[in-house]
Motif scaffolding. Sequence first.
Motif, PDB file in Angstrom:
ATOM      1  N   PRO A 198       0.832  -1.207   0.000  1.00 14.36           N
ATOM      2  CA  PRO A 198       0.000   0.000   0.000  1.00 14.36           C
ATOM      3  C   PRO A 198       0.867   1.257   0.000  1.00 14.36           C
ATOM      4  N   VAL A 199       0.437   2.262  -0.760  1.00 10.02           N
ATOM      5  CA  VAL A 199       1.142   3.541  -0.824  1.00 10.02           C
ATOM      6  C   VAL A 199       0.120   4.663  -0.908  1.00 10.02           C
ATOM      7  N   ILE A 200       0.586   5.864  -0.582  1.00  7.32           N
ATOM      8  CA  ILE A 200      -0.173   7.087  -0.884  1.00  7.32           C
ATOM      9  C   ILE A 200       0.654   7.865  -1.891  1.00  7.32           C
ATOM     10  N   VAL A 201       0.021   8.265  -2.988  1.00  9.55           N
ATOM     11  CA  VAL A 201       0.722   8.951  -4.076  1.00  9.55           C
ATOM     12  C   VAL A 201       0.262  10.409  -4.130  1.00  9.55           C
ATOM     13  N   TYR A 202       1.246  11.319  -4.189  1.00  5.82           N
ATOM     14  CA  TYR A 202       0.986  12.765  -4.258  1.00  5.82           C
ATOM     15  C   TYR A 202       1.502  13.239  -5.618  1.00  5.82           C
ATOM     16  N   GLN A 203       0.587  13.665  -6.511  1.00  9.55           N
ATOM     17  CA  GLN A 203       0.961  14.050  -7.864  1.00  9.55           C
ATOM     18  C   GLN A 203       0.431  15.437  -8.205  1.00  9.55           C
ATOM     19  N   PRO A 204       1.154  16.169  -9.053  1.00  8.16           N
ATOM     20  CA  PRO A 204       0.585  17.414  -9.582  1.00  8.16           C
ATOM     21  C   PRO A 204      -0.689  17.101 -10.366  1.00  8.16           C
ATOM     22  N   LYS A 205      -1.623  18.010 -10.359  1.00  9.32           N
ATOM     23  CA  LYS A 205      -2.873  17.776 -11.098  1.00  9.32           C
ATOM     24  C   LYS A 205      -2.660  17.809 -12.605  1.00  9.32           C
ATOM     25  N   ASP A 206      -1.636  18.532 -13.036  1.00 10.08           N
ATOM     26  CA  ASP A 206      -1.304  18.566 -14.455  1.00 10.08           C
ATOM     27  C   ASP A 206      -0.484  17.313 -14.776  1.00 10.08           C
ATOM     28  N   ASN A 207      -1.079  16.374 -15.466  1.00  6.64           N
ATOM     29  CA  ASN A 207      -0.397  15.113 -15.769  1.00  6.64           C
ATOM     30  C   ASN A 207       0.070  15.034 -17.215  1.00  6.64           C
ATOM     31  N   SER A 208       0.366  16.188 -17.776  1.00  7.67           N
ATOM     32  CA  SER A 208       0.752  16.227 -19.192  1.00  7.67           C
ATOM     33  C   SER A 208       2.227  15.910 -19.414  1.00  7.67           C
ATOM     34  N   GLY A 209       3.019  15.910 -18.336  1.00  7.67           N
ATOM     35  CA  GLY A 209       4.452  15.658 -18.503  1.00  7.67           C
ATOM     36  C   GLY A 209       4.968  14.682 -17.467  1.00  7.67           C
ATOM     37  N   LEU A 210       6.288  14.526 -17.415  1.00  7.53           N
ATOM     38  CA  LEU A 210       6.927  13.660 -16.436  1.00  7.53           C
ATOM     39  C   LEU A 210       7.580  14.504 -15.343  1.00  7.53           C
ATOM     40  N   TYR A 211       7.502  14.041 -14.117  1.00  9.03           N
ATOM     41  CA  TYR A 211       7.994  14.784 -12.964  1.00  9.03           C
ATOM     42  C   TYR A 211       9.038  13.954 -12.201  1.00  9.03           C
ATOM     43  N   PRO A 212       9.953  14.609 -11.492  1.00  9.72           N
ATOM     44  CA  PRO A 212      10.842  13.885 -10.574  1.00  9.72           C
ATOM     45  C   PRO A 212      10.036  13.310  -9.417  1.00  9.72           C
ATOM     46  N   ALA A 213      10.626  12.386  -8.683  1.00 12.98           N
ATOM     47  CA  ALA A 213       9.877  11.717  -7.615  1.00 12.98           C
ATOM     48  C   ALA A 213      10.770  11.412  -6.420  1.00 12.98           C
ATOM     49  N   ILE A 214      10.117  11.306  -5.260  1.00 11.54           N
ATOM     50  CA  ILE A 214      10.758  10.859  -4.027  1.00 11.54           C
ATOM     51  C   ILE A 214       9.937   9.710  -3.464  1.00 11.54           C
ATOM     52  N   VAL A 215      10.599   8.590  -3.196  1.00  9.37           N
ATOM     53  CA  VAL A 215       9.957   7.468  -2.521  1.00  9.37           C
ATOM     54  C   VAL A 215      10.303   7.589  -1.042  1.00  9.37           C
ATOM     55  N   TYR A 216       9.268   7.746  -0.190  1.00 13.44           N
ATOM     56  CA  TYR A 216       9.488   8.065   1.225  1.00 13.44           C
ATOM     57  C   TYR A 216       9.071   6.896   2.115  1.00 13.44           C
ATOM     58  N   PHE A 217       9.905   6.639   3.159  1.00 15.47           N
ATOM     59  CA  PHE A 217       9.654   5.568   4.118  1.00 15.47           C
ATOM     60  C   PHE A 217       9.530   6.170   5.521  1.00 15.47           C
ATOM     61  N   HIS A 218       8.385   5.981   6.147  1.00 13.36           N
ATOM     62  CA  HIS A 218       8.123   6.612   7.441  1.00 13.36           C
ATOM     63  C   HIS A 218       8.927   5.979   8.569  1.00 13.36           C
ATOM     64  N   GLY A 219       9.040   6.725   9.677  1.00  9.79           N
ATOM     65  CA  GLY A 219       9.707   6.236  10.875  1.00  9.79           C
ATOM     66  C   GLY A 219       8.749   5.470  11.768  1.00  9.79           C
ATOM     67  N   GLY A 220       9.250   5.108  12.965  1.00 12.58           N
ATOM     68  CA  GLY A 220       8.427   4.373  13.912  1.00 12.58           C
ATOM     69  C   GLY A 220       9.058   3.086  14.403  1.00 12.58           C
ATOM     70  N   GLY A 221      10.377   2.959  14.245  1.00  9.58           N
ATOM     71  CA  GLY A 221      11.075   1.798  14.780  1.00  9.58           C
ATOM     72  C   GLY A 221      10.726   0.490  14.097  1.00  9.58           C
ATOM     73  N   TRP A 222      10.277   0.548  12.850  1.00 10.06           N
ATOM     74  CA  TRP A 222       9.841  -0.637  12.087  1.00 10.06           C
ATOM     75  C   TRP A 222       8.664  -1.347  12.742  1.00 10.06           C
ATOM     76  N   VAL A 223       8.086  -0.749  13.789  1.00 17.85           N
ATOM     77  CA  VAL A 223       7.061  -1.407  14.597  1.00 17.85           C
ATOM     78  C   VAL A 223       5.747  -0.642  14.588  1.00 17.85           C
ATOM     79  N   THR A 224       5.811   0.666  14.518  1.00 19.20           N
ATOM     80  CA  THR A 224       4.604   1.467  14.633  1.00 19.20           C
ATOM     81  C   THR A 224       4.640   2.613  13.617  1.00 19.20           C
ATOM     82  N   CYS A 225       3.609   3.459  13.644  1.00 14.69           N
ATOM     83  CA  CYS A 225       3.385   4.558  12.691  1.00 14.69           C
ATOM     84  C   CYS A 225       2.937   4.016  11.322  1.00 14.69           C
TER      85      CYS A 225
END
Length: 411
Positions: free
Chosen positions: A96-123
């Motif tokens: 499962p992921v949440i994706v945040y994109q510009p509303k203008d989808n006419s081109g290609l954008y750079p991206a960041i894949v983010y991993f949350h904290g929480g001690g691998w146990v929570t959050c």
Amino acid sequence: MFLQGLVTVITLTILGVAIIGYHPLPTGLENPIKVQVAMGILKLLRAVRTVQEYLGYGSPYQNVKLHFLTPKTDDPPKSAAIGDLKVTRDTIAGVPVIVYQPKDNSGLYPAIVYFHGGGWVTCSADMYDTLMHEYAVKTGTVIINVDYRLAPEHPFPTPVQDCIDVTRFILQHGAKYNIDVTKVGVAGDSAGGNLAASVALKLTREPDLPRLLFQIIHYPAMQAFDLHLPSYIDLNQSVPILTQDQMAAFYAYYMGVNRENIDHFTTVISENRHIPADVRKSKLASFVDVKLLPPQYQTPKNPRPTIHSDYDAQVYAQIKDIVADPLFSPLMAPDLTGLPPAFVQVCEFDVLRDDGFLYARRLQDAGVQVKLHFGKGGFHGDIIIYIFVQLNSAESCLSEVYSFVKDRLGK
């Protein structure tokens, strides 16, 4: 009479909460009054765990997973209501992921894949929704906010493998999300910083993939080899968002220790009795050598605890194949050459301060470009607490992060 009694009860309750929640904070901490409020809430939560133990529901470390911090919902992410981005839930490589994109989808954008904290146990990814929305807006990138599986139900290597699979998919099929696969970076905080570094280490060695453009690592947990580094000794209770024992418990759960044994493993690891003497003299020890730290942090101000010679062989037998695995402890990787440029945030009042310093130094020694941000007055977790409480240390760091990303993207 009733009103007077009610006022008395309320007054005594407030006083009791204030006493239980109070924690003396170190001189030099940013926004001490705001932080005191956050500390009070955390101490009250820990008091609840103590009551649970008294009632026979297990010890605080057996109850370390706070389920209200890992909400599961099919509702749209809250930031979707802002309306300036297209914010959607999806599944990538089965994760499962949440994706945040510009509303203008006419081109290609750079991206960041983010991993949350929480001690691998929570959050969860949802807890980071507000921060990820800001990340997306301030950097002009698509953000993939990864809701990887958590320990203890899913110990190592499942969480890092989820993160690797999602990132690899983006590098191979990013156009599906209007992503330019030649302009992708990874990021994370705390345990997520560990995961970001591990993903960068793994995927950099896969020659058929586009190279990651950068890695952003906020106050990372980078090794479980030595929990007696100077920052662990001097800062253990300074800002008790994260303590030595809590970090030991998180590592133990991530390594696959079951709930019934967690207290014993937490004690052994926090006392540094989980590694035999001969291994402590091996090449692995050079990766956590205090001589790699800035001179002012090489010697702890408080006495260093004695490591018992009678290490716990049973504990070591269970963890020996994991504790030095580079995907578990990126700092233990023998070769860090060729990794993408890194932004490393280190906080002044954080037991993981030295982990960040050591990793930044080893990257630099390996010829990797590093932007080291020393958060003077900062503490562990400040960028996520910043979502709820304005903190100067977090605001300063995030401003530098956004500039770092734009520089890497040539903006």
